[in-house]
Design an enzyme around this catalytic site. Structure first.
Site, short mmCIF file in Angstrom:
data_model
loop_
_atom_site.label_atom_id
_atom_site.label_comp_id
_atom_site.label_asym_id
_atom_site.label_seq_id
_atom_site.Cartn_x
_atom_site.Cartn_y
_atom_site.Cartn_z
N THR A 135 0.82 -1.20 0.00
CA THR A 135 0.00 0.00 0.00
C THR A 135 0.86 1.26 0.00
OG1 THR A 135 -1.49 1.30 1.41
CG2 THR A 135 -0.13 -0.30 2.54
N ASP A 136 0.30 2.35 -0.52
CA ASP A 136 1.03 3.62 -0.48
C ASP A 136 1.18 4.14 0.96
OD1 ASP A 136 -1.61 4.40 0.00
OD2 ASP A 136 -1.68 5.90 -1.58
N GLU A 137 0.40 3.56 1.90
CA GLU A 137 0.48 4.04 3.29
C GLU A 137 1.84 3.76 3.91
OE1 GLU A 137 -2.80 3.56 5.92
OE2 GLU A 137 -4.27 3.75 4.33
N TYR A 176 -1.57 -0.36 11.23
CA TYR A 176 -1.81 -1.02 9.94
C TYR A 176 -0.64 -0.78 8.99
CZ TYR A 176 -3.32 -1.35 5.07
OH TYR A 176 -3.36 -1.62 3.73
N LYS A 198 2.16 -3.40 7.35
CA LYS A 198 2.35 -3.60 5.89
C LYS A 198 3.80 -3.31 5.51
CE LYS A 198 -0.35 -4.47 3.13
NZ LYS A 198 -0.81 -5.78 2.58
P1 NAD Z 1 -10.23 -6.61 2.70
O1 NAD Z 1 -10.16 -6.33 4.15
O2 NAD Z 1 -11.46 -6.24 1.94
O3 NAD Z 1 -9.98 -8.17 2.45
C1 NAD Z 1 -8.99 -8.89 3.12
C2 NAD Z 1 -9.25 -10.38 2.86
O4 NAD Z 1 -8.18 -11.11 3.50
C3 NAD Z 1 -10.57 -10.91 3.43
O5 NAD Z 1 -11.19 -11.74 2.49
C4 NAD Z 1 -10.15 -11.70 4.66
O6 NAD Z 1 -11.01 -12.77 4.96
C5 NAD Z 1 -8.77 -12.20 4.22
N1 NAD Z 1 -7.90 -12.51 5.36
C6 NAD Z 1 -7.68 -11.75 6.46
N2 NAD Z 1 -6.84 -12.39 7.30
C7 NAD Z 1 -6.51 -13.56 6.70
C8 NAD Z 1 -5.67 -14.64 7.06
N3 NAD Z 1 -5.00 -14.64 8.23
N4 NAD Z 1 -5.55 -15.68 6.21
C9 NAD Z 1 -6.23 -15.69 5.04
N5 NAD Z 1 -7.06 -14.71 4.65
C10 NAD Z 1 -7.19 -13.65 5.48
O7 NAD Z 1 -8.94 -5.91 2.08
P2 NAD Z 1 -8.76 -5.14 0.69
O8 NAD Z 1 -9.19 -3.75 0.85
O9 NAD Z 1 -9.31 -5.98 -0.40
O10 NAD Z 1 -7.16 -5.13 0.61
C11 NAD Z 1 -6.48 -6.26 0.04
C12 NAD Z 1 -4.99 -6.00 0.10
O11 NAD Z 1 -4.68 -4.82 -0.62
C13 NAD Z 1 -4.45 -5.76 1.51
O12 NAD Z 1 -3.20 -6.39 1.61
C14 NAD Z 1 -4.31 -4.25 1.63
O13 NAD Z 1 -3.28 -3.91 2.52
C15 NAD Z 1 -3.96 -3.89 0.20
N6 NAD Z 1 -4.37 -2.54 -0.26
C16 NAD Z 1 -5.67 -2.13 -0.10
C17 NAD Z 1 -6.06 -0.88 -0.62
C18 NAD Z 1 -7.49 -0.39 -0.49
O14 NAD Z 1 -7.76 0.77 -0.85
N7 NAD Z 1 -8.44 -1.18 -0.01
C19 NAD Z 1 -5.12 -0.10 -1.30
C20 NAD Z 1 -3.80 -0.55 -1.42
C21 NAD Z 1 -3.46 -1.80 -0.92
O1 DAU Z 2 -4.06 4.16 0.57
C1 DAU Z 2 -4.35 2.80 0.58
C2 DAU Z 2 -5.15 2.45 1.81
O2 DAU Z 2 -6.46 2.96 1.62
C3 DAU Z 2 -5.19 0.95 2.07
O3 DAU Z 2 -3.89 0.50 2.35
C4 DAU Z 2 -6.13 0.61 3.22
O4 DAU Z 2 -6.25 -0.79 3.34
C5 DAU Z 2 -7.50 1.20 2.91
O5 DAU Z 2 -8.38 0.95 3.98
C6 DAU Z 2 -7.39 2.70 2.65
O6 DAU Z 2 -7.01 3.41 3.86
P1 DAU Z 2 -7.70 4.81 4.29
O7 DAU Z 2 -7.49 4.96 5.73
O8 DAU Z 2 -7.26 5.90 3.39
O9 DAU Z 2 -9.24 4.46 3.90
P2 DAU Z 2 -10.63 4.74 4.66
O10 DAU Z 2 -11.70 4.37 3.69
O11 DAU Z 2 -10.66 4.15 6.01
O12 DAU Z 2 -10.61 6.32 4.82
C7 DAU Z 2 -10.47 7.19 3.71
C8 DAU Z 2 -10.44 8.61 4.25
O13 DAU Z 2 -11.74 8.94 4.77
C9 DAU Z 2 -9.48 8.80 5.41
O14 DAU Z 2 -8.90 10.10 5.31
C10 DAU Z 2 -10.36 8.73 6.67
C11 DAU Z 2 -11.69 9.28 6.16
N1 DAU Z 2 -12.91 8.71 6.79
C12 DAU Z 2 -13.05 7.36 6.83
C13 DAU Z 2 -14.17 6.78 7.39
C14 DAU Z 2 -14.32 5.27 7.45
C15 DAU Z 2 -13.91 9.55 7.27
O15 DAU Z 2 -13.79 10.80 7.19
N2 DAU Z 2 -15.03 8.98 7.80
C16 DAU Z 2 -15.20 7.63 7.91
O16 DAU Z 2 -16.24 7.18 8.47
#
Ligand code: NAD
Ligand code: DAU
Length: 339
Positions: free
Chosen positions: A125-127, A153, A157
């Site tokens: 992730t970019d985080e 988190y 990562k």
């Molecule tokens: P998500 O939370 O929607 O899904 C995570 C999945 O992993 C779920 O299906 C869960 O059951 C499974 N899981 C959790 N723990 C596990 C374990 N111990 N063994 C096997 N499976 C397990 O997550 P997402 O948003 O789809 O993110 C997927 C990946 O992409 C993550 O690694 C996250 O860090 C990365 N990522 C997410 C974003 C985003 O915006 N959502 C952006 C950049 C990177």
């Molecule tokens: O940048 C990639 C990341 O993006 C991934 O690595 C993470 O898995 C993914 O969850 C996401 O992280 P963020 O923290 O950016 O996403 P989130 O949707 O939780 O929040 C987006 C922005 O909105 C953040 O600035 C917090 C804000 N927010 C979030 C929630 C849930 C609110 O203002 N209100 C809310 O209720």
């Protein structure tokens, strides 16, 4: 080609499984997922009966189960999406993030060493780069930006990324890492900003905006992320990191207002709530490397993607209503009732 996709019952992993099963009928795609609160077999329903797909329930931190799957299936490629992914939950309880994101990754890497692999790809992730100031719009994250994490988190990562790079160097494992910005699209769990706002607005519930809503995220439509990972596992160079993002920066308030207006509701639904501790200000990816080296560019603008996403949530109410009517209610109460 046999590919194990871990975390394939989650948001991005699920979209990736759909993408790969449909694009490569000759490959075998195996989804390994523990089905935590974020995993949902209904997300896999469109591919569940396809011949080139197999679902295995299992935990990536369970060494015996992971080795046994490698032993039987002898995969060529691993794409590791499995993770605890929600920043707010990591602030409440960091431990599970270490177990899954760090230990889980190390178990997968050990399995790759033991059984041999053509490619291990880590979905990061970019985080891991921390954040950028709001008033320096000239700055972007490149692959050379130092790791500098803010939340449990992102620290978990980043730790996983370091392990992946260490296994690449020490054991010569053919590894790649991608660091993507915020995704949105179908099957996004409603605890995250965009699906939470869509669900709340459709139910005429208030929309919680952290702080002043001025934090910036760089949004990418999930299918563009899937296409980028497909390119990296086929053409990416072992040992490399690739940033993925499409220059779609928006403040949270802009995102929230776009959704409210698209659904024809009142902006009075917006409620400002206590900020997230350690809240990152701005994420912004420089995707030059993946564009120049692999020819990847996003196909979907934010304006198109958000319309498609809202339509998906309108057309698939059952998927998210099942989630918000269950255990998730308790989470929502705990996180938002006194905020
Ligand atoms: P998500 O939370 O929607 O899904 C995570 C999945 O992993 C779920 O299906 C869960 O059951 C499974 N899981 C959790 N723990 C596990 C374990 N111990 N063994 C096997 N499976 C397990 O997550 P997402 O948003 O789809 O993110 C997927 C990946 O992409 C993550 O690694 C996250 O860090 C990365 N990522 C997410 C974003 C985003 O915006 N959502 C952006 C950049 C990177
Ligand atoms: O940048 C990639 C990341 O993006 C991934 O690595 C993470 O898995 C993914 O969850 C996401 O992280 P963020 O923290 O950016 O996403 P989130 O949707 O939780 O929040 C987006 C922005 O909105 C953040 O600035 C917090 C804000 N927010 C979030 C929630 C849930 C609110 O203002 N209100 C809310 O209720």
């Amino acid at each position: 080609m046999k590919i194990i996709v871990t975390g394939g019952a989650g948001f991005i992993g699920g979209n990736f499984v759909h993408y790969m099963v449909n694009k490569y009928p000759d490959y075998k795609i195996i989804c390994l997922d523990a089905l935590t609160y974020a995993g949902n077999v209904e997300t896999l329903e469109p591919v569940m009966n396809k011949e080139n797909f197999m679902f295995v329930k299992g935990d990536i931190a369970d060494r015996k189960a992971v080795y046994s799957l490698f032993e039987t299936e002898k995969p060529d490629v691993i794409v590791n999406f499995a993770a605890e992914s929600h920043v707010d939950r990591s602030i409440e309880n960091p431990e599970i993030f270490l177990r899954t994101n760090v230990i889980g990754t190390s178990v997968l890497l050990d399995a790759c060493r033991k059984y041999g692999i053509k490619r291990y790809h880590q979905v990061s992730t970019d985080e891991v780069y921390g954040d950028l100031p709001l008033d320096r719009t000239d700055l972007f994250f490149t692959e050379e930006t130092p790791i500098h994490t803010s939340s449990p988190y992102s620290a978990s990562k980043a730790s996983a990324d370091l392990l992946v790079q260490a296994y690449g160097r020490t054991y010569k494992l053919p590894v790649t890492i991608s660091r993507c910005s915020n995704n949105y699209g179908p099957y996004h769990f409603p605890e995250k900003l965009i699906p939470l706002v869509i669900a709340n607005v459709l139910n005429d519930k208030t929309v919680p905006v952290y702080g002043k809503g001025e934090n910036v995220r760089d949004w990418l439509y999930v299918e563009d992320h899937c296409a980028a990972i497909d390119l990296i596992i086929h053409n990416g160079k072992a040992g490399e990191v690739y940033n993925i993002g499409g220059h779609n920066e928006r403040t949270n308030l802009q995102v929230v207002k776009t959704i409210i207006n698209a659904l024809g509701k009142s902006e009075d639904l917006i409620t400002y709530v206590t900020d997230r501790p350690g809240h990152d200000m701005r994420y912004a990816i420089d995707p030059t490397k993946i564009k120049n080296e692999l020819g990847w560019e996003p196909a979907t603008t934010f304006d198109e993607g958000i319309k498609k996403t809202i339509k998906w949530y309108l057309d698939n109410k059952k998927w998210w209503e099942n989630i918000i009517s269950g255990e998730y209610q308790k989470y929502y109460e705990k996180m938002y009732s006194k905020r």
